[in-house]
Design a protein around this motif. Structure first.
Motif, PDB file in Angstrom:
ATOM      1  N   LYS A 199      -2.143  17.357  -0.988  1.00  0.00           N
ATOM      2  CA  LYS A 199      -0.800  17.950  -0.870  1.00  0.00           C
ATOM      3  C   LYS A 199      -0.765  19.331  -1.527  1.00  0.00           C
ATOM      4  CE  LYS A 199       1.509  14.055  -2.204  1.00  0.00           C
ATOM      5  NZ  LYS A 199       2.634  13.188  -2.506  1.00  0.00           N
ATOM      6  N   MET A 207       0.827  -1.209   0.000  1.00  0.00           N
ATOM      7  CA  MET A 207       0.000   0.000   0.000  1.00  0.00           C
ATOM      8  C   MET A 207       0.866   1.266   0.000  1.00  0.00           C
ATOM      9  SD  MET A 207      -3.271  -0.742  -0.029  1.00  0.00           S
ATOM     10  CE  MET A 207      -4.376  -2.123   0.333  1.00  0.00           C
ATOM     11  N   THR A 254      -7.275   0.678   2.041  1.00  0.00           N
ATOM     12  CA  THR A 254      -5.982   1.334   1.823  1.00  0.00           C
ATOM     13  C   THR A 254      -5.518   2.088   3.068  1.00  0.00           C
ATOM     14  OG1 THR A 254      -7.160   3.241   0.929  1.00  0.00           O
ATOM     15  CG2 THR A 254      -6.331   1.639  -0.669  1.00  0.00           C
ATOM     16  N   VAL A 288      -5.632   9.625   6.668  1.00  0.00           N
ATOM     17  CA  VAL A 288      -5.124  10.932   6.227  1.00  0.00           C
ATOM     18  C   VAL A 288      -6.207  11.749   5.529  1.00  0.00           C
ATOM     19  CG1 VAL A 288      -2.673  10.397   6.040  1.00  0.00           C
ATOM     20  CG2 VAL A 288      -4.183   9.857   4.139  1.00  0.00           C
ATOM     21  N   ARG A 320      -0.332   1.671  -5.387  1.00  0.00           N
ATOM     22  CA  ARG A 320      -0.983   0.775  -4.428  1.00  0.00           C
ATOM     23  C   ARG A 320      -2.063  -0.092  -5.084  1.00  0.00           C
ATOM     24  NH1 ARG A 320      -2.437   5.967  -2.551  1.00  0.00           N
ATOM     25  NH2 ARG A 320      -1.110   5.921  -0.723  1.00  0.00           N
ATOM     26  N   GLY A 321      -2.158  -0.068  -6.409  1.00  0.00           N
ATOM     27  CA  GLY A 321      -3.244  -0.762  -7.097  1.00  0.00           C
ATOM     28  C   GLY A 321      -3.292  -2.255  -6.847  1.00  0.00           C
ATOM     29  N   GLY A 365      -5.100   8.297  -5.625  1.00  0.00           N
ATOM     30  CA  GLY A 365      -3.824   8.984  -5.745  1.00  0.00           C
ATOM     31  C   GLY A 365      -4.014  10.450  -6.110  1.00  0.00           C
ATOM     32  N   ALA A 366      -4.988  10.717  -6.958  1.00  0.00           N
ATOM     33  CA  ALA A 366      -5.268  12.096  -7.356  1.00  0.00           C
ATOM     34  C   ALA A 366      -5.823  12.899  -6.180  1.00  0.00           C
ATOM     35  CB  ALA A 366      -6.246  12.122  -8.529  1.00  0.00           C
ATOM     36  N   SER A 405      -7.330   3.064  -7.347  1.00  0.00           N
ATOM     37  CA  SER A 405      -6.121   3.580  -6.710  1.00  0.00           C
ATOM     38  C   SER A 405      -5.606   4.831  -7.422  1.00  0.00           C
ATOM     39  CB  SER A 405      -5.046   2.498  -6.669  1.00  0.00           C
ATOM     40  OG  SER A 405      -4.688   2.109  -7.976  1.00  0.00           O
ATOM     41  N   VAL A 446      -5.108  12.253  -2.973  1.00  0.00           N
ATOM     42  CA  VAL A 446      -3.945  12.465  -2.098  1.00  0.00           C
ATOM     43  C   VAL A 446      -3.078  13.604  -2.662  1.00  0.00           C
ATOM     44  CG1 VAL A 446      -1.788  11.426  -1.274  1.00  0.00           C
ATOM     45  CG2 VAL A 446      -3.915  10.103  -1.205  1.00  0.00           C
ATOM     46  N   GLY A 447      -2.889  13.601  -3.987  1.00  0.00           N
ATOM     47  CA  GLY A 447      -2.124  14.678  -4.626  1.00  0.00           C
ATOM     48  C   GLY A 447      -2.796  16.028  -4.421  1.00  0.00           C
ATOM     49  N   LEU A 463      -6.393   4.859   3.927  1.00  0.00           N
ATOM     50  CA  LEU A 463      -6.242   6.286   3.641  1.00  0.00           C
ATOM     51  C   LEU A 463      -7.283   7.115   4.364  1.00  0.00           C
ATOM     52  CD1 LEU A 463      -5.169   6.402  -0.100  1.00  0.00           C
ATOM     53  CD2 LEU A 463      -3.821   6.903   1.920  1.00  0.00           C
ATOM     54  N   ARG A 488      -6.913  16.100 -10.857  1.00  0.00           N
ATOM     55  CA  ARG A 488      -5.724  16.880 -10.464  1.00  0.00           C
ATOM     56  C   ARG A 488      -5.824  18.303 -11.006  1.00  0.00           C
ATOM     57  NH1 ARG A 488      -1.602  13.271  -8.697  1.00  0.00           N
ATOM     58  NH2 ARG A 488      -2.102  11.143  -9.295  1.00  0.00           N
ATOM     59  N   ALA A 490       1.259   6.787   3.157  1.00  0.00           N
ATOM     60  CA  ALA A 490      -0.057   7.427   3.055  1.00  0.00           C
ATOM     61  C   ALA A 490      -0.063   8.555   2.037  1.00  0.00           C
ATOM     62  CB  ALA A 490      -0.496   7.954   4.423  1.00  0.00           C
ATOM     63  N   ASP A 491       1.104   9.196   1.820  1.00  0.00           N
ATOM     64  CA  ASP A 491       1.100  10.321   0.880  1.00  0.00           C
ATOM     65  C   ASP A 491       1.531   9.921  -0.533  1.00  0.00           C
ATOM     66  OD1 ASP A 491       3.737   9.862   1.372  1.00  0.00           O
ATOM     67  OD2 ASP A 491       4.269  11.958   1.763  1.00  0.00           O
ATOM     68  N   ALA A 492       1.679   8.596  -0.773  1.00  0.00           N
ATOM     69  CA  ALA A 492       2.021   8.132  -2.119  1.00  0.00           C
ATOM     70  C   ALA A 492       0.836   8.349  -3.060  1.00  0.00           C
ATOM     71  CB  ALA A 492       2.391   6.659  -2.078  1.00  0.00           C
ATOM     72  N   GLU A 493       1.153   8.790  -4.285  1.00  0.00           N
ATOM     73  CA  GLU A 493       0.079   9.059  -5.254  1.00  0.00           C
ATOM     74  C   GLU A 493      -0.056   7.944  -6.280  1.00  0.00           C
ATOM     75  OE1 GLU A 493       0.047  13.102  -6.774  1.00  0.00           O
ATOM     76  OE2 GLU A 493       1.299  13.710  -5.077  1.00  0.00           O
ATOM     77  N   HIS A 494       0.880   7.005  -6.266  1.00  0.00           N
ATOM     78  CA  HIS A 494       0.845   5.900  -7.226  1.00  0.00           C
ATOM     79  C   HIS A 494       1.286   4.613  -6.531  1.00  0.00           C
ATOM     80  CE1 HIS A 494       0.499   8.760 -10.536  1.00  0.00           C
ATOM     81  NE2 HIS A 494       1.417   9.472  -9.918  1.00  0.00           N
TER      82      HIS A 494
END
Lengths: 137, 112
Positions: free
Chosen positions: B67, A95, B92, B97, A104-105, B60-61, B56, B63-64, B94, B30, A98-102
């Motif tokens: 940030k 996974m 996940t 956060v 974890r699929g 990710g978008a 995912s 989470v981006g 998530l 994004r 937590a701040d990863a953007e890619h």
């Protein structure tokens, strides 16, 4: 044994994702009733594997997909003719932070399933996804 | 397919995500979040009530976007998480956060 199957073929490109969601919707409509959590988690996992194949396959790759609703489980077998992937691609998935953007699929797919395997066989990539169905009490 | 419905409120920009937030939609999200932050909105609230599905890449978008908003001194919050989106946030981890708010108004107030 009551079972319901659908097969599908298409090019490995992002638009394949929409087709896979449509195939699953058709499977749920035509097949025996499957619980909501099972449907959601199986669809989540399958979409991740398809996204992975669509993103990383070489141009011109074809994908074939067989979906099955069985009494006790949901199965998907996906085969593509792209280049070989690392043999431990599933085992090595995580996974991440937590701040990863890619990235974890495949970990998400594995978490949503009871079985996720990748094998290289006969010059093709074989993905097997299986989720045991929750019993309604 | 996804559609973004914007609703500019006093406290920030609310964006409802209608459809599937996946690999096909992640870059569009994004762009939407970056534009809201560049336009000076300190708070961006993503209303996930009409979101049918997230993967995912979509996560990710988000989470981006979190940030991007925080780097500009603002924040990004998510509201109305249910169904498949809630399952995926839990799997996940998530949701630690990206704390889900029970409604858009609660997210605008920061009142979870």
């Amino acid at each position: 044994m009551a079972e319901h199957r659908r097969t599908f073929e298409g090019p490995a490109e992002p638009a394949l994702l929409d087709a896979v969601h449509e195939e699953l919707a058709a499977l749920w409509r035509q097949g025996p009733e499957v619980g909501e959590a099972d449907r959601m988690l199986f669809e989540t996992a399958l979409a991740e594997v398809v996204a992975n194949v669509a993103s990383y396959s070489r141009s011109g790759t074809r994908v074939s997909l067989e979906l099955a609703v069985l009494d006790d489980r949901l199965d998907a077998d996906l085969v593509d003719d792209s280049s070989a992937l690392p043999g431990d691609i599933v085992e090595g998935a995580s996974m991440g932070d937590a701040d990863a953007e890619h990235g974890r699929g495949l970990a998400l797919a594995a978490a949503a399933l009871d079985e996720l395997t990748y094998r290289r066989r006969d010059g093709r990539n074989h993905w097997r996804l299986s989720r045991l169905r929750q019993r309604a009490d | 397919m996804i559609h973004f419905d914007h609703d500019q409120r006093d406290e920030g920009m609310v964006v409802a995500l209608r459809g599937r937030l996946d690999l096909l939609a992640a870059n569009d999200l994004r762009t939407v979040i970056s534009k809201a932050v560049e336009d000076g909105h300190r708070l961006v609230v993503l209303d996930l009530a009409p979101t049918e599905f997230i993967d995912s890449s979509g996560l990710g978008a988000v989470v981006g976007g979190l940030k991007t908003a925080r780097q500009a001194g603002g924040d990004l919050r998510i509201a109305n998480v249910a169904g498949q989106v809630e399952l995926v946030l839990g799997l996940t981890k998530l949701d630690r956060v990206l704390q889900p708010y029970p409604s858009v108004d609660a997210a605008l107030r920061g009142d979870g």
